[in-house]
Design a protein around this motif. Sequence first.
Motif, PDB file in Angstrom:
ATOM      1  N   LEU A   1      43.116  46.144  46.952  1.00 30.78           N
ATOM      2  CA  LEU A   1      43.629  44.843  47.362  1.00 30.78           C
ATOM      3  C   LEU A   1      44.243  44.074  46.197  1.00 30.78           C
ATOM      4  N   HIS A   2      43.626  44.142  45.024  1.00 34.08           N
ATOM      5  CA  HIS A   2      44.108  43.367  43.876  1.00 34.08           C
ATOM      6  C   HIS A   2      45.191  44.084  43.086  1.00 34.08           C
ATOM      7  N   GLY A   3      45.254  45.411  43.175  1.00 32.05           N
ATOM      8  CA  GLY A   3      46.253  46.133  42.405  1.00 32.05           C
ATOM      9  C   GLY A   3      46.044  46.070  40.907  1.00 32.05           C
ATOM     10  N   SER A   4      44.810  46.033  40.465  1.00 35.92           N
ATOM     11  CA  SER A   4      44.520  45.887  39.035  1.00 35.92           C
ATOM     12  C   SER A   4      44.736  47.199  38.303  1.00 35.92           C
ATOM     13  N   ARG A   5      45.071  47.088  37.019  1.00 38.47           N
ATOM     14  CA  ARG A   5      45.332  48.255  36.188  1.00 38.47           C
ATOM     15  C   ARG A   5      44.590  48.223  34.856  1.00 38.47           C
TER      16      ARG A   5
END
Length: 599
Positions: free
Chosen positions: A216-220
């Motif tokens: 959902l957040h698309g964190s990397r």
Amino acid sequence: MSNGVEGNEERRRAADAAGPEPQGVPEPRPGGPDAAAEPEPATPVKAGTADRTEAGAGAKADEAPTGHADAAAPDASGTPADVPPDSPDAPDAPDAESDGIRYERLPDAPPPILDGVRAKPPAPPGLATLVAAAVTAVLSGLLLGDGLAVNALILALPLAAAAWFAARQAGRRPRRSSLCWGAGGLALLAVPVWSDAEWPTLLAVLAAAGLGALALHGSRKWSGVLLAPLGLVLVVRRALVWGWRGVRERTAGGGKDLGPMLRSVLVAVVLLVVFGGLFAAADQAFADLLGSLVPDVDGGSGVPWRLFLAVLGTAAALAVAHTAAAPTRWDGLGPGPGRARGRVEWALPLILLDLLFAAFVAVQAAVLLRGEDVVRASNGLTYSEYAREGFWQLLFATVLTLAVISVAVRVAPRSGPRDQLLVRAVLGTLCLLTLVVVASAVRRMDLYMGEYGLTRLRLSVVAMELWLGVVVLLILAAGVFGARLLPRAVLASAAVAVLAFGLASPDKLIAESNLDAHRDGRTLDLAYLSGLSADAVPALDRLDEPLRSCALRSIAVPGAPWYATSLSQARAHEILTARPVRDHPCRDILTDDIYPSVR
């Protein structure tokens, strides 16, 4: 004459008693613009500034109407009077105890830490999102009250639908990486479908929630990977308000009014209940089918519990949908690179640590290769006792080494190619030696389990040690190919480890390992095996009576509904139905050492 003089004196006395008349203030004319005007309220002036204000007003009144140098005459402080207060030539503020106090405006408070990474509030949710949230609420109240199995996978579908509809309404398209993380979360929910053990099921559900939050957040980055699950919790309050706004807009009328949908659902429920009840009363086979498919809503205390689960499902669905529409960019909170240290300051402690690791590895190689005689000659311990004593220290050393590597990378020298070569050489050597420490720890636990058998704790810590070894390998790969993918690679390895651990049925492995050792002549801890889950029933069914009945008697295989029954529970139910547990006195059997008796 005397009368006139006396009259003048009387008039003077009366005038003196009334006070002096105002000079130079014309009286307002009747009906004029100022006749009915209210007096302006006096502006409050802080103590200590009234004299300065009056002095300034008097100075302005005395100024000449010309623009000569007299208009910019310096004041008592030596600064020209027309210098603006924010000029660097302006005088300093006087002390607080002096008569002329100057008040300066304090700077505004810094914005909250999340304002820089939080997205703008999304538009109210659409009809599809609200329907998906309502379906999640109903399914949560009906299916979650009896345990976790297929129902966890069923509930994930409307949650994913709510996120999809909310993202499409906000104009956001999912990335391929987000789709992969979401598919990984759904795959982890296969563990409660497969296994009955609670501890791998809990790990799988938590890991699935972590992957879903990352999707959902698309964190990397590391900050996003670690804080993404927390974001779903922090957004719950705003998500509930957001959902309520959407409901109010849909119930207020319009082309997409929620009223027709609610009326349609209500009519459908009434029709299904009426005709379903009639058909069930007409045929017993149909009644049995409905009884197995429709959830049984308990009365009494079961109703509040299911209502709570419905509210929890609503909050979860709205939080997921709100995050999909306006995700918080947790990557923006990540710390920047640390201050680079000099080569000697950075490399000296790590080189000494490498030498210490190398000495330990050399000793371990001698002990592990030469065997138990060396252990007994050195400290008088048995091989299994020696293995048990050192495992936990080596596990902690592995975790601590990963922390040292993370700090060393942040403050590593990076002024040129030579610094990069130094960092790779020193940290690469430390990682390779750490792999040897991991292998030594796993070998120690393997020796101990070969002597005393397998338990849940021993199997869990070995699995964790192996995963830490995978993390060390990923750090080595990051040193060669770059660390951009390292946070997501570590999370993916953890998810794969949890999935493999759950699908391997740990309780079944524990039972089979102990029975194999029992067949080789070792004693059997039947009391411990009787506390396992239904995953161990196929293995324990190999025991002879009365050991079989004593081991299986305390393993609960409840008659749960189809949506709360795992495949392991179904298999155990078939075995116990075909061969019921016999009534044997088991108190002495569960406390004594059991000698080999395995079919």
